[in-house]
Motif scaffolding. Sequence first.
Motif: not given
Length: 345
Positions: A200-209, A103-108, A125-137
């Motif tokens: 799967v690759v885990y990552y922390d989601r950021k705030e919208r820029q 997405d364009a919002d740079l949260q990923d 063939e497919i690699v998923y980006g998965v959020r580690k947690r949803r603390d910011s929600d």
Amino acid sequence: MIEPVLTIVVPCYNEEEVLPETMNQLDQLVKQLIDEQLVSNRTRILFVDDGSKDRTWEMIYKEGLRNERIRGLKLSRNVGHQNALLAGLFAAKDASDCVVSIDADLQDDIQVIREFILKYNQGNEIVYGVRKRRDSDTFFKRSTAQAFYKIMKKMGVDLVYNHADFRLMSKRALTELEGFKEVNLFLRGIVPLLGFRSDVVYYDRKERQAGETKYPLKKMLAFAFDGITSFSVSPIRFVMFIGFISFFLSMLFGVYFLMLKAIGETQTGWTSLITSIWLIGGLQLIAIGLIGEYVGKIYKESKHRPKFIIDIDTFSLPAPRHYLIRDSEEEEFFKIDHRKMSESN
């Protein structure tokens, strides 16, 4: 090892506030990946304008004149995030070995794309980006999201938990994805159905820029409901189950009231009558509405309308070199009708 040709697909809708930073960060990332020899120097970033009403397309178009790695795809109208994403994936498929959607919002976290490439080089063939947690929600968003994944799992839909549309797909996977012709295409459920080797690759989601989210509560609920009804008939079966329960309960109460009448202890009750009428009427309306949702989807599928229409494509139409070099003629180039150029070619 031959470096794969990567295309990063970025759907955009009214993203003029965050777009300059998005372009800059993704371009810097691509430069790093090329320098590290992880991807080919033919790697591109494809921005898909989903019928934006602000200066989103103009910014994409002009940046493409200055930077040969930036390309654009303008859709003729707003068709929604999923269809815009599909347009970018299919446009990039033939010219790429693998495609990353973000997405364009740079949260990923864009740095995770490096790990995507490493996983791809390992044969995935497919690699998923998965959020580690949803603390910011917020509590509401977090709880409803978890409920959605649990409901989908119970209905037999194989979703990757806490995964949105941040993923890498190989050319082979995209070719198979193109074979799914349904109009109501729920990508998060369709992609796992491909069955190819994945990771799967885990990552922390950021705030919208910058800017505002394009997925308010109303759209999120509509998206979740569309996903449920696109993949399962369980809601209709559930309503039918409730109908059977109501029928048997009414039979039991009927027998009970007949027994009361036989012994002369019946009393007229307005409350029980009106309550039962409202209950049965509400169940009927819910059932009719739910069946109508499925009939509507069948209606859309039967018409075979295209999911999107491309207005301007600068991804497959390279800009003339002399315009890229001479910045003073940028405005003149922006006025060129690329549709006529593409027809002449």
